[in-house]
Write a protein that holds these residues in place. Structure first.
Motif, PDB file in Angstrom:
ATOM      1  N   SER A 152       5.509  12.583  -1.920  1.00 26.26           N
ATOM      2  CA  SER A 152       6.112  11.133  -2.155  1.00 26.26           C
ATOM      3  C   SER A 152       7.423  11.103  -1.105  1.00 26.26           C
ATOM      4  CB  SER A 152       6.561  10.747  -2.672  1.00 26.26           C
ATOM      5  OG  SER A 152       4.973   9.977  -3.554  1.00 26.26           O
ATOM      6  N   HIS A 207       1.129   3.815  -2.620  1.00 30.90           N
ATOM      7  CA  HIS A 207       0.686   5.467  -2.826  1.00 30.90           C
ATOM      8  C   HIS A 207       1.312   6.314  -2.942  1.00 30.90           C
ATOM      9  CE1 HIS A 207      -1.639   8.097  -0.828  1.00 30.90           C
ATOM     10  NE2 HIS A 207      -0.754   9.059  -0.155  1.00 30.90           N
ATOM     11  N   TYR A 208       3.325   5.961  -2.379  1.00 36.85           N
ATOM     12  CA  TYR A 208       3.985   6.901  -2.854  1.00 36.85           C
ATOM     13  C   TYR A 208       4.483   7.327  -4.211  1.00 36.85           C
ATOM     14  CZ  TYR A 208       3.083   8.344   2.172  1.00 36.85           C
ATOM     15  OH  TYR A 208       2.411   8.548   3.294  1.00 36.85           O
ATOM     16  N   LYS A 248       7.939   2.640  -8.254  1.00 41.02           N
ATOM     17  CA  LYS A 248       7.345   1.791  -7.517  1.00 41.02           C
ATOM     18  C   LYS A 248       7.892   0.916  -8.202  1.00 41.02           C
ATOM     19  CE  LYS A 248       3.159  -1.073  -6.667  1.00 41.02           C
ATOM     20  NZ  LYS A 248       3.833  -2.469  -8.098  1.00 41.02           N
ATOM     21  N   ARG A 286       0.853  -1.425   0.189  1.00 36.83           N
ATOM     22  CA  ARG A 286       0.215   0.089   0.343  1.00 36.83           C
ATOM     23  C   ARG A 286       1.043   1.065   0.200  1.00 36.83           C
ATOM     24  NH1 ARG A 286      -0.111  -2.041   4.877  1.00 36.83           N
ATOM     25  NH2 ARG A 286       0.287  -1.117   6.897  1.00 36.83           N
ATOM     26  N   GLU A 287       2.281   1.123   0.522  1.00 35.88           N
ATOM     27  CA  GLU A 287       2.862   2.562   0.594  1.00 35.88           C
ATOM     28  C   GLU A 287       3.317   2.597  -1.299  1.00 35.88           C
ATOM     29  OE1 GLU A 287       2.955   4.413   3.558  1.00 35.88           O
ATOM     30  OE2 GLU A 287       1.441   2.590   4.163  1.00 35.88           O
ATOM     31  N   TYR A 292       8.106  10.495   2.745  1.00 38.19           N
ATOM     32  CA  TYR A 292       8.345   8.941   2.807  1.00 38.19           C
ATOM     33  C   TYR A 292       9.931   8.455   1.891  1.00 38.19           C
ATOM     34  CZ  TYR A 292       7.357   4.465   1.292  1.00 38.19           C
ATOM     35  OH  TYR A 292       8.047   2.327   1.195  1.00 38.19           O
ATOM     36  N   LYS A 313       3.227   5.136  -6.989  1.00 36.01           N
ATOM     37  CA  LYS A 313       2.953   4.958  -8.223  1.00 36.01           C
ATOM     38  C   LYS A 313       1.419   6.364  -8.416  1.00 36.01           C
ATOM     39  CE  LYS A 313       0.288   1.724 -10.991  1.00 36.01           C
ATOM     40  NZ  LYS A 313      -0.641   0.715 -11.147  1.00 36.01           N
ATOM     41  N   HIS A 314       0.990   6.068  -7.414  1.00 36.60           N
ATOM     42  CA  HIS A 314      -0.449   7.114  -6.701  1.00 36.60           C
ATOM     43  C   HIS A 314       0.213   8.464  -7.533  1.00 36.60           C
ATOM     44  CE1 HIS A 314      -3.777   3.923  -5.534  1.00 36.60           C
ATOM     45  NE2 HIS A 314      -3.193   3.963  -7.102  1.00 36.60           N
ATOM     46  N   ASN A 315       1.300   9.166  -6.183  1.00 31.01           N
ATOM     47  CA  ASN A 315       1.498  10.419  -6.653  1.00 31.01           C
ATOM     48  C   ASN A 315       2.341  11.301  -7.198  1.00 31.01           C
ATOM     49  OD1 ASN A 315      -0.151   9.956  -4.110  1.00 31.01           O
ATOM     50  ND2 ASN A 315       1.661  10.804  -2.867  1.00 31.01           N
TER      51      ASN A 315
END
Length: 212
Positions: free
Chosen positions: A115, A50-51, A165, A46-47, A118, A53-55
């Motif tokens: 990101s 989120h950080y 990612k 999930r990390e 992170y 790929k999605h960002n």
């Protein structure tokens, strides 16, 4: 991520340099395994999604050395072809590769990118990991050549590109493969087939869907 900084500070106070022969200790009592457990949590699927790929922009890639594409198949190839190779050689290669990768990701992230924190926290974890790796062993020549490339700039060398990612996916998968004493399991983490259902399994766990 404040909890992570607190953990790092308390962990460093009790830092102990370990030797490769100390693998008979229970995983939870080994300083390296405790540190890797935090890395493992930070690299949860999930990390990464989120950080990294999605960002990021769709299909966004960054330039890297070919040696920084450190996958399970690279581990298998090195184990098969490099005489005198020990797990500690692969482990230090993993550390060096991923420290470089985190540096390359940080280089492309603006200061206020969502990101950024992170990535910087992961970078801190990896730098601290380096402090508890054993020193003094001379690696096989093939491994030393990889390390030499990792210490050079991208300009003037053959490079490739990869998504942030996918690079952290490689980091996560190979970590479980080469640190077997820290991640004991009946599963073979060195087989790519084990990881094909990672996302599906994670979604099932998140949704608490019972398995038949």
């Amino acid at each position: 991520m404040a909890w992570l900084r607190v953990w790092i500070s308390s962990w460093l106070l009790g830092l102990v340099v370990i030797h490769p022969g100390m693998s008979q200790q229970p995983p939870g009592s080994d300083p390296l395994c405790r540190a890797l457990a935090v890395v493992n949590s930070s690299l949860a699927l999930r990390e990464r999604v989120h950080y990294m790929k999605h960002n990021m922009p769709i299909n966004y890639t960054i330039p890297v050395h070919y040696e920084e594409i450190f996958k399970l198949k690279n581990v298998s190839r090195l184990r098969r072809n490099v005489e005198g190779l020990e797990d500690v050689d692969l482990q230090e290669t993993w550390l060096r590769v991923n420290q470089g990768i985190l540096g390359r990701i940080k280089d492309v992230l603006p200061p206020r990118h969502p990101s950024r924190n992170y990535t910087e926290n992961l970078d801190t974890l990896f730098r601290n990991l380096g402090q508890i790796f054993p020193e003094g062993r001379e690696p096989p020549e093939r491994i030393e050549r990889i390390w030499d490339v990792l210490g050079t700039k991208l300009a003037g060398r053959a490079t490739t590109t990869a998504t942030p990612k996918s690079l952290l996916d490689n980091c996560y998968h190979t970590m479980h493969c080469i640190f077997t004493s820290c991640f004991p399991s009946h599963a073979d983490y060195c087989q790519r087939s084990h990881w094909r259902g990672e996302k599906k399994a994670a979604l099932k766990k998140a949704l608490d869907v019972p398995q038949n």
